[in-house]
Design an enzyme around this catalytic site. Structure first.
Site, PDB file in Angstrom:
ATOM      1  N   ASP A 315       8.252  26.548   6.387  1.00 23.19           N
ATOM      2  CA  ASP A 315       7.286  27.014   7.361  1.00 23.19           C
ATOM      3  C   ASP A 315       6.536  28.190   6.770  1.00 23.19           C
ATOM      4  O   ASP A 315       7.123  29.007   6.065  1.00 23.19           O
ATOM      5  CB  ASP A 315       8.021  27.464   8.632  1.00 23.19           C
ATOM      6  CG  ASP A 315       8.140  26.328   9.617  1.00 23.19           C
ATOM      7  OD1 ASP A 315       7.240  25.467   9.612  1.00 23.19           O
ATOM      8  OD2 ASP A 315       9.130  26.311  10.365  1.00 23.19           O
ATOM      9  N   MET A 391     -10.711  39.390  24.021  1.00 22.15           N
ATOM     10  CA  MET A 391     -11.081  40.576  23.245  1.00 22.15           C
ATOM     11  C   MET A 391     -10.228  41.744  23.729  1.00 22.15           C
ATOM     12  O   MET A 391      -9.722  41.739  24.837  1.00 22.15           O
ATOM     13  CB  MET A 391     -12.556  40.940  23.463  1.00 22.15           C
ATOM     14  CG  MET A 391     -13.535  39.927  22.932  1.00 22.15           C
ATOM     15  SD  MET A 391     -15.211  40.548  23.070  1.00 22.15           S
ATOM     16  CE  MET A 391     -15.343  40.818  24.822  1.00 22.15           C
ATOM     17  N   SER A 392     -10.081  42.720  22.872  1.00 18.59           N
ATOM     18  CA  SER A 392      -9.498  43.976  23.337  1.00 18.59           C
ATOM     19  C   SER A 392     -10.445  45.091  22.883  1.00 18.59           C
ATOM     20  O   SER A 392     -11.372  44.854  22.111  1.00 18.59           O
ATOM     21  CB  SER A 392      -8.101  44.172  22.761  1.00 18.59           C
ATOM     22  OG  SER A 392      -8.175  44.352  21.366  1.00 18.59           O
ATOM     23  N   ASP A 539      13.807  25.996  13.437  1.00 18.00           N
ATOM     24  CA  ASP A 539      14.552  26.680  14.485  1.00 18.00           C
ATOM     25  C   ASP A 539      14.228  26.154  15.873  1.00 18.00           C
ATOM     26  O   ASP A 539      15.041  26.210  16.762  1.00 18.00           O
ATOM     27  CB  ASP A 539      14.341  28.197  14.410  1.00 18.00           C
ATOM     28  CG  ASP A 539      12.864  28.572  14.423  1.00 18.00           C
ATOM     29  OD1 ASP A 539      12.025  27.649  14.529  1.00 18.00           O
ATOM     30  OD2 ASP A 539      12.566  29.772  14.326  1.00 18.00           O
TER      31      ASP A 539
END
Lengths: 704, 558
Positions: A315, A391-392, A539
């Site tokens: 991964d 958005m921040s 996992d």
């Protein structure tokens, strides 16, 4: 557990004492029957002992003292081999004992209904069955393997993993599996039990480290057949020597036929006792090394298969790259200075606690000398990321009005700009594309100032380039793997462009982009159809089908129960790069067997030169020319060969337990090195060893 | 010595040069491709197969084995009946009577198993019909049998996840028709040009009444060499002036012995789509051969010290038992070639070789006839050793061993162990009986270690299907006829059965693609490993018995 296991020395006083006792107990012929080579030695030892008793009675074929010496050393040969096996087992048993301690006397609260506040029965953990619901509260030990159906708790899993930092277990998702024997530190959990007593993970682990369930691996069986075949042919070669010798004595008219003691000595020296005696120790030690690497394999077969792996599926996130992306560059739009962009980017991220946000602040500081500012002193208002705005940013009161700074994905910022009457500049669009092409993630920064009169047009300031950070040293490990002939394939959900860029940077051979569980399964099947052995780690529950299909499947201990069931190994450290170590351990186990087999067979040449001239000294004195070691006397020559044969087992116990040193290299280079060390070494070493023992025997007057 | 080296060099050079195109040709035949001979022979092949009712469908290993065994059983019974009844049959100018049962059985087994151990004198025992219809026919068929078995094994390596190994009947017909018959035809003509006789007439009698035996010799000698059979028309075999008249005929015969075994290496390489693999096996065989030849030649070029002591000048080396027209070089080369391959034809008396010079042929036989070895059987034997080599070295590089992409697992090792260990076991036990049983002891006439060597040689030769003998032993006794026949049967079918089972198991496997982690099996390192395995297994098994035979004898020579 792991810490103590890794630091355990090869020979620990208590372990060795227990092994000596076990070695004596293993003299039981029923135990020896498993191993044709050592069973032959057992029969030979018993037979020689009989010859000695006969000689004591005055009807012996030769000096009783000599027969006794041979008999004793034959028994020692057997004991040394038993000792090796007992040592290997002992190391596992010590670990099993410490595991068993965490299993003792657990009481469980079995719920009568699904309601955790409802009535429950206090029962013994051993009475729990699959499907039972139990409530485990802070301070209690989890009574069995299961799945969390309700609740969140921190759990100490050090009994299993050796890692003392607590982990979070909660219902749903990939962190819902709990293991029996671990301790709930805070809060509570309702667990649905998923294994019956005696069948739990802890039980399997104990059985595995104890070697109780140890079955011979396929290569071990094949090697056993070869060794049994060799034993048979040597049995014939020595047994027929008696009639040959009788005939020769008559033909030459001198000497006496070879004694049974000498024939038995020759047989034991010739049959591959070195590898035969150490074979099971090598297998057990291989499992033990796996456990020391904190990996629990469900069978030795899986460990061995790991050595054969051709393709590793890894991964991307967490294995090849660090889990988080980092800001690596500020790329301003036309007419904006880098400093202005960096300033805005930093301001927008001061209160952003995501790893990406932190990395922007760090880049502003390290790359552009902007000190971190206190967001409260600025009186700034942080605007967190939402799924709607995507958005921040931050709202800063200033002299010209409220200044809004926003950062987000290009499409989100474009919407924001359009809504505020601005435009997305073309040069910025090109930058965004370039970053995507190079495997990075672009974050666009934009601002506008809102004063009392309304909003000024917004403008884009530039792009923050975020990048996946490839783990340090991983490229070298992949190069090693390539040298070993193992192909690495990166699995990622990213788009193909991004995936290709990261794959190139990490040095993997191939990648699977936009991977779905079906795509993974298909890829594995394709490789297998081409005759390759595939290993992978996983996992999540969605990894389970692929894990079940892979030849070597390592489930993370932090993963779901489904993943653990599907895999044939569990990595207690939940470290996906562990696969590389697992492959090495698998290879090491095979190499140790091969090396000792070669050594054992090569040894025979010197033993012939010691024993043959001695055995026929009276019939054909001319054969004395073959006594190239110039051994003292026929008796000392034969005794020296037998003693060497026994001692070499002891000398090789550390090698059997530790394994042949493995260096990643191509097959041809490995073979050349091992042939030189164990083949040529196996030819030469016994000449020196037998000569040295003979010299000692002669000097100390221990042989006639 | 210069001519000796020159001859050896010319021999090996010509052998290696000729083997490549012939190998390609054989490979094409075994793969069913068209060749230059198809226009002429394909109608014959079709007619034969139609006559036999063979459709040419793929056979699984059990069916293939069944066909091979049935074919050999019928062939052996036919020879047995022929030998018992030859007195009542035509083409018997010498009025030879039927053979006693033990001798007939021994001879039938001997020719069916490609051993050609002969405890009879050809010209004084056999009718022309027995020689031609019985022995010469089995010379072809036993060689074809081994080629078919080899073809099945090679297909086992080459095919992936398949059950079929080809069709045994088709393989037998094609091997005989396209490979053995044309080569024998050309070779027989070459021999006739050198003066080897070819006639249906019986013996001619001189004025003094001495009979000089004649017969259809050239045709039989051709296949006796090409098929690594070795059974001579005359008792003196290739030392007889009518069977091997000139140094050139001797050279050609030696070439014929190793020609097909060497060519099969190339055919193997072609069939597994990697010619380097064939070269590697050929290289191992050639190097072992050169070492053996050098030892024999140097041992024989030295005078016999015991004759030297009584003042006999021996300028040409140890000439006892050798033909003057061949000399030491021509004899050493012949002895090495005939025992390296499981031929067993001789142009000298092996019994009279110096102890060391005799040890080499004996040991070459004991190695399992894999240094070139018999037609087909040599290569499948060598492939078994290659699997042992691959197994041990594969473990040493940390992978499940694989050869040509096929994983070598427990079942394969079981079959390999059986096939490699059965012949030595028969040799060791047989020799023990030969030196222990009162019924057997009178056959040993020579004293000391040499007598022991004769018994050891007889059982080694029989169990490894060579057929040559240390002549001093009287082997035409019921004990030897029966035990040696048993040894020949076990040596032949105790190898063929596991080899075919192995082929069946290999064919069902996947082929792992080659990568840097794969152990390369075409490199000098692997050639050296393979030689090491062959020598070590041979040495470890036979060193004690050799010590009591030729080694003790050599060291006692003063």
């Amino acid at each position: 557990m792991s810490a103590s296991a890794q630091s355990r020395p090869l020979f620990e006083g208590a372990l060795a004492r227990r092994a000596v006792l076990d070695a004596l107990l293993k003299l039981n012929p029923l135990h020896q029957l498993r191993n044709p080579v050592m069973f032959t030695v057992w029969v030979c030892s018993a037979f020689t002992t009989g010859l000695w008793i006969q000689a004591l009675g005055g009807h012996g074929e030769t000096r009783p003292g000599f027969i006794l010496a041979i008999a004793l050393w034959l028994w020692f040969t057997l004991l040394f081999a038993n000792f090796a096996e007992a040592m290997a087992e002992g190391r596992g048993k010590a670990q099993a004992d410490s595991l068993r301690r965490s299993k003792r006397d657990v009481r469980a609260k079995r719920l009568r209904g699904a309601d955790r506040l409802g009535p429950f029965d206090a029962v013994d953990a051993l009475d729990l069955r699959i499907g039972d619901l139990v409530l485990v509260e802070a301070g209690a030990t989890i009574p069995g393997d299961g799945e969390v159906v309700e609740g969140v708790a921190s759990v100490n899993e050090s009994a299993i993993t050796g890692e003392s930092a607590p982990v979070i277990r909660e219902s749903g998702g990939d962190r819902s599996a709990v293991t029996g024997g671990t301790l709930v530190l805070s809060d509570w959990l309702v667990i649905r039990v998923s294994s019956n007593p005696g069948d739990s993970f802890l039980d399997r682990m104990i059985a595995m480290v104890e070697g109780a369930k140890r079955q011979k691996t396929p290569n071990e069986i094949a090697l056993d057949i070869l060794l049994a075949g060799l034993t048979l042919v040597f049995l014939l070669a020595t047994a027929t020597l008696l009639p040959y010798s009788i005939f020769s004595v008559r033909a030459a008219g001198q000497g006496s036929p070879v004694t049974l003691t000498v024939l038995v000595s020759l047989l034991v020296c010739l049959i591959p006792t070195t590898i035969g005696g150490l074979l099971s120790a090598i297998g057990i030690a291989g499992m033990d090394r796996m456990i020391q690497a904190n990996v629990i394999a469900t069978s030795g077969r899986a460990v061995e298969a790991a050595g054969d792996v051709d393709v590793l599926l890894l991964d991307k996130t967490g294995t090849i790259t660090l889990g988080n992306r980092e800001a690596v560059a500020f790329l301003p739009a036309d007419g904006v200075s880098v400093a202005a962009l960096a300033d805005a980017a930093q301001l927008s991220s001061l209160a952003d606690e995501t790893p990406e946000g932190r990395s922007i602040v760090v880049l502003a500081k390290t790359g552009h000398g902007l000190r971190e500012r206190d967001i409260h002193a600025l009186d700034a208002h942080f605007v967190p990321f939402t799924a709607q705005t995507r958005m921040s940013g931050v709202n800063l009161p200033g002299p010209g009005g409220m200044r809004e700074i926003r950062k987000g994905a290009a499409t989100a910022v474009e919407d924001y700009l359009h809504a505020a009457g601005g435009a997305f500049p073309e040069d910025l669009r090109r930058l965004v594309e370039q970053i995507s092409m190079a495997g990075g993630t672009p974050l666009v920064v934009a601002e506008r100032v809102v004063d009392g009169a309304g909003a000024a047009p917004s403008r884009a300031l530039g792009v923050i380039q975020l990048k996946d950070i490839v783990k340090g040293g991983i490229k070298e490990r992949f190069a090693d793997l390539r040298g070993m002939g193992i192909k690495t394939v990166m699995i990622t959900g990213d788009n193909p462009l991004t995936a290709a860029a990261i794959a190139a940077e990490a040095g993997v051979d191939d990648f699977l982009a936009q991977a779905t569980p079906e795509a993974k399964l298909k890829l594995i099947r394709e490789y297998q159809a081409g005759g390759r052995l595939v290993a992978m780690t996983g996992d999540g529950t969605n990894d389970a089908p692929a894990l079940a299909q892979a030849d070597v499947a390592v489930a993370m201990n932090s993963g779901t129960q489904a993943a653990k069931e599907a895999g044939n190994m569990v990595d207690l450290d939940s470290n996906p790069t562990k696969l590389i170590e697992i492959v090495e351990i698998g290879k090491q186990m095979l190499m140790t067997r091969g090396a000792l087999t070669t050594f054992s067979i090569a040894n025979d040449v010197a033993k012939y030169f010691a024993i043959l001239p001695a055995a026929f000294a009276t019939t054909y004195p001319a054969l004395g020319v073959l006594n190239v070691m110039r051994l003292h006397s026929p008796e000392s020559a034969i005794l020296s060969a037998v003693i060497f044969n026994a001692l070499v087992i002891v000398a090789l116990i550390p090698l059997a337990l530790r394994g042949v040193k493995y260096r990643p290299a191509g097959a041809a280079a490995l073979l050349q090195r091992n042939l030189l060390v164990y083949g040529l070494g196996g030819l030469v070493v016994p000449f020196a060893g037998i000569k040295a023992i003979d010299w000692l025997l002669a000097t100390l007057h221990l042989a006639a | 010595m210069n001519t000796a080296w020159l001859q050896a060099l010319a021999y090996l050079g010509l052998l290696l040069i000729l083997s490549a195109p012939l190998g390609t040709y054989i490979g094409r035949i075994l793969e069913g491709e068209r060749t230059i001979l198809h226009p002429a022979l394909a109608p014959v092949e079709r007619a034969l197969l139609r006559l036999m009712g063979v459709q040419g469908e793929e056979m699984e290993w059990k069916a293939y084995t069944g066909a091979i065994l049935l074919f050999n059983l019928l062939g052996g019974l036919a020879v047995f009946a022929l030998l018992k009844g030859q007195g009542h049959l035509p083409l018997n100018p010498g009025h030879m009577g039927g053979l006693p049962t033990d001798l007939a059985f021994n001879t039938a087994v001997s020719f069916t198993t490609n051993t050609n151990w002969q405890t009879y004198g050809g010209e004084t025992t056999m009718s022309h019909l027995s020689q031609m219809l019985g022995l010469a026919v089995q010379n072809f068929l036993s060689a074809a049998t081994a080629i078919a078995v080899l073809a099945a094994l090679v297909r086992g390596f080459a095919r992936r996840e398949s059950k079929g190994l080809g069709n045994a009947w088709v393989d037998l017909v094609r091997s005989t028709l396209y490979i053995l018959l044309p080569l024998s035809f050309i070779f027989a003509l070459a021999l006739v040009s050198q003066g080897v006789v070819q006639t249906f007439a019986g013996a001619v009698h001189t004025a003094s009444g001495q009979g000089i035996a004649l017969g259809p010799v050239a045709s039989q000698v051709a296949i006796k060499m090409l098929g690594t059979n070795g059974g001579g028309f005359f008792n003196a075999n290739a030392a007889h002036p009518f069977e091997n008249p000139t140094p050139l005929s001797s050279f050609l015969q030696m070439l014929a012995i190793l020609l097909i075994p060497a060519a099969l290496c190339h055919a193997f390489g072609r069939m597994v789509r990697d010619r380097r693999q064939g070269w590697a096996l050929l290289a191992a065989m050639t190097l072992l051969f050169v070492g053996a030849l050098a030892t024999t030649a140097s041992a024989e070029s030295r005078p016999n010290p015991q004759l030297a002591q009584i003042g006999v000048a021996q300028p040409a080396g140890n000439m006892e038992g050798k033909e003057v027209r061949f000399g030491v070089p021509g004899t050493a080369l012949f002895a090495t070639a005939t025992t390296a391959a499981s031929c067993g034809a001789v142009n000298s008396t092996h019994d009279s070789l110096s102890p060391l010079g005799g040890l080499v042929p004996l040991w070459l036989i004991q190695l399992g006839e894999v240094v070139f070895g018999g037609v087909g059987s040599g290569l499948y034997g060598m492939l078994l050793f290659a699997l042992v080599g691959v197994f041990i070295s594969g473990l040493m590089v940390g992978r499940t061993p694989e050869y040509l992409g096929k994983k070598i697992e427990a079942f394969e090792m079981k079959m390999v162990s059986i096939a490699i260990l059965l012949p030595p076991a028969v040799v060791l036990v047989g020799t023990a009986l030969g030196v222990l049983l009162p019924a057997a002891l009178p056959s040993v006439s020579n004293p000391g270690p040499h007598g022991f060597t004769e018994v050891l040689y007889a059982f080694s030769s029989a169990a490894n299907n060579n057929g040559s003998a240390f002549a001093g032993l009287n082997a035409n006794t019921p004990f030897y006829n029966w035990t040696l026949a048993f040894a020949m049967l076990v040596g032949r079918y105790g190898t063929i059965l596991p080899v075919l089972a192995l082929a069946g198991s290999l064919a069902r496997k996947k082929i792992t693609p080659e990568g840097p982690g794969t152990l390369p099996t075409h490199t000098p390192l692997f050639v050296a490993t393979l030689m090491g395995v062959v020598l070590l297994v041979g040495a470890l098994t036979f060193l004690p018995s050799l010590a009591l035979g030729p080694i003790a004898e050599q060291l006692s020579l003063r």
